[in-house]
Design a protein around this motif. Structure first.
Motif, mmCIF file in Angstrom:
data_model
loop_
_atom_site.group_PDB
_atom_site.id
_atom_site.type_symbol
_atom_site.label_atom_id
_atom_site.label_comp_id
_atom_site.label_asym_id
_atom_site.label_seq_id
_atom_site.Cartn_x
_atom_site.Cartn_y
_atom_site.Cartn_z
ATOM 1 N N PRO B 70 0.849 -1.156 0.051
ATOM 2 C CA PRO B 70 -0.011 0.009 0.007
ATOM 3 C C PRO B 70 0.729 1.315 0.060
ATOM 4 C CG PRO B 70 -0.242 -1.173 2.193
ATOM 5 C CD PRO B 70 0.698 -1.970 1.328
ATOM 6 N N ASP B 71 2.269 1.119 0.431
ATOM 7 C CA ASP B 71 2.866 2.337 0.319
ATOM 8 C C ASP B 71 4.346 2.122 0.409
ATOM 9 O OD1 ASP B 71 2.210 2.120 3.778
ATOM 10 O OD2 ASP B 71 4.040 1.446 2.866
ATOM 11 N N GLY B 72 5.357 2.729 0.502
ATOM 12 C CA GLY B 72 6.807 2.534 0.025
ATOM 13 C C GLY B 72 7.367 1.360 0.876
ATOM 14 N N SER B 73 6.639 0.877 2.099
ATOM 15 C CA SER B 73 7.416 0.056 3.133
ATOM 16 C C SER B 73 6.696 -1.081 3.370
ATOM 17 C CB SER B 73 7.586 1.078 4.228
ATOM 18 O OG SER B 73 6.538 1.507 5.057
ATOM 19 N N ASN B 74 5.401 -0.970 3.536
ATOM 20 C CA ASN B 74 4.503 -2.407 3.865
ATOM 21 C C ASN B 74 4.515 -3.192 2.898
ATOM 22 O OD1 ASN B 74 4.127 -1.682 6.849
ATOM 23 N ND2 ASN B 74 3.435 0.464 5.999
ATOM 24 N N PHE B 75 4.095 -4.455 3.037
ATOM 25 C CA PHE B 75 3.721 -5.400 2.318
ATOM 26 C C PHE B 75 2.876 -6.471 2.889
ATOM 27 C CE2 PHE B 75 3.729 -8.142 -1.257
ATOM 28 C CZ PHE B 75 4.215 -9.390 -0.992
ATOM 29 N N THR B 76 1.395 -6.764 2.666
ATOM 30 C CA THR B 76 0.597 -7.304 3.492
ATOM 31 C C THR B 76 0.015 -8.579 2.888
ATOM 32 O OG1 THR B 76 -1.513 -5.943 2.419
ATOM 33 C CG2 THR B 76 -0.374 -5.150 4.620
ATOM 34 N N LEU B 77 -0.311 -9.610 3.456
ATOM 35 C CA LEU B 77 -1.075 -10.521 3.114
ATOM 36 C C LEU B 77 -2.530 -10.614 3.805
ATOM 37 C CD1 LEU B 77 -1.021 -13.342 1.713
ATOM 38 C CD2 LEU B 77 -0.352 -14.341 3.893
ATOM 39 N N LYS B 78 -3.438 -10.788 2.806
ATOM 40 C CA LYS B 78 -4.868 -10.861 3.350
ATOM 41 C C LYS B 78 -5.585 -12.181 3.045
ATOM 42 C CE LYS B 78 -7.600 -7.226 2.793
ATOM 43 N NZ LYS B 78 -8.695 -6.482 1.905
ATOM 44 N N ILE B 79 -5.945 -12.698 3.976
ATOM 45 C CA ILE B 79 -6.760 -13.917 4.017
ATOM 46 C C ILE B 79 -8.390 -13.422 4.295
ATOM 47 C CG2 ILE B 79 -7.174 -16.250 4.469
ATOM 48 C CD1 ILE B 79 -4.460 -16.272 5.776
ATOM 49 N N ARG B 80 -9.182 -13.630 3.166
ATOM 50 C CA ARG B 80 -10.446 -12.923 3.273
ATOM 51 C C ARG B 80 -11.367 -13.721 4.201
ATOM 52 N NH1 ARG B 80 -10.246 -10.640 -1.383
ATOM 53 N NH2 ARG B 80 -9.677 -12.255 -2.330
ATOM 54 N N SER B 81 -11.510 -15.125 4.096
ATOM 55 C CA SER B 81 -12.150 -15.883 4.942
ATOM 56 C C SER B 81 -11.470 -17.171 5.434
ATOM 57 C CB SER B 81 -13.649 -16.363 3.992
ATOM 58 O OG SER B 81 -14.534 -17.123 4.806
ATOM 59 N N THR B 82 -10.841 -16.818 6.606
ATOM 60 C CA THR B 82 -10.095 -17.943 6.996
ATOM 61 C C THR B 82 -10.808 -19.464 7.504
ATOM 62 O OG1 THR B 82 -10.340 -17.164 9.170
ATOM 63 C CG2 THR B 82 -8.337 -16.303 8.185
#
Lengths: 117, 113
Positions: B70-82
């Motif tokens: 989302p920006d220059g530093s963060n990297f995210t992993l989303k699991i929508r429905s675990t």
């Protein structure tokens, strides 16, 4: 999927002696190999790597040997120290030398090394 | 020495809930990855990310999973429905250009109940 195999789940060695950890692979496309060390509750820590154009790479107490014809690599630690006690993972990639592109690693199951004082 | 940092270290969630796992890769690295390790099993590749898009993903990385920088530093992993089987250690990794080794974070232990 057993493309990278570490057949010894554990190894116990006396302090000061040599530790030899082995790894076999089946995919002939693998051209970049790495060893990682992992302590509990931590991520894998990079130790040493070797590309398929070499058969040996050395870094301090750690040496990795690659035998392409046998599809086998080994990690030698000498002398072994109690702080070396950890799980050691062998990992391989098929894109190590594709010049700047990303690559994914295929891991073995790991070998738990215990170095006894 | 620069590190890959991951938060939280442990996340407990109920089945069906969404989770976001966060990572700050090493600042001059260009390639980003998520791996996971189910208890007692191998570390396995999930997804690689470069130049703001997915480069490669595994069979595990289905429509329930997504990644974002989302920006220059963060990297995210989303699991929508675990799901229960999503319970694992999730490792973020990064490397700089060329055939350089991956550097891993300490992981997020996800427990789905």
């Amino acid at each position: 999927d057993q493309q990278v195999k570490q057949n010894s789940p554990s190894l116990s060695v006396q302090e000061g002696r040599i530790s030899i950890l082995n790894c076999d692979y089946t995919n002939s496309m693998f051209d970049y190999f790495l060893w990682y060390k992992k302590y509990p509750a931590e991520g894998p820590t990079f130790l040493i790597s070797i590309s398929s154009i070499k058969d040996k790479n050395e870094d301090g107490r750690f040496t990795v040997f690659l035998n392409k014809s046998a599809k086998h690599l080994s990690l030698h630690i000498v002398p072994s120290q109690p702080g070396d006690s950890a799980v050691y993972f062998c990992a391989a990639s098929a894109r190590g030398y594709s010049g700047g592109s990303n690559y994914k690693l295929t891991f073995g199951k790991g070998t738990l090394l215990t170095v006894n004082p | 020495e620069p590190e890959v940092t991951q938060t939280p270290s442990h996340q407990v969630t109920q089945m069906g809930q969404e989770v976001i796992l966060r990572c700050v890769p090493i600042s001059n690295h260009l390639y980003f990855y998520w791996y996971r390790q189910i208890l007692g099993q191998k570390v396995e590749f999930l997804v690689s990310f470069y130049n703001n898009e997915i480069s490669e993903k595994s069979e595990i990385f289905d429509d329930q999973f997504s990644v974002e920088r989302p920006d220059g530093s963060n990297f995210t992993l989303k699991i929508r429905s675990t799901k229960l089987e999503d319970s694992a250690m999730y490792f973020c990794a990064s490397h700089r250009a060329g055939p350089s080794p991956l550097h891993f974070g300490n992981g997020t232990r996800l427990t789905v109940t």
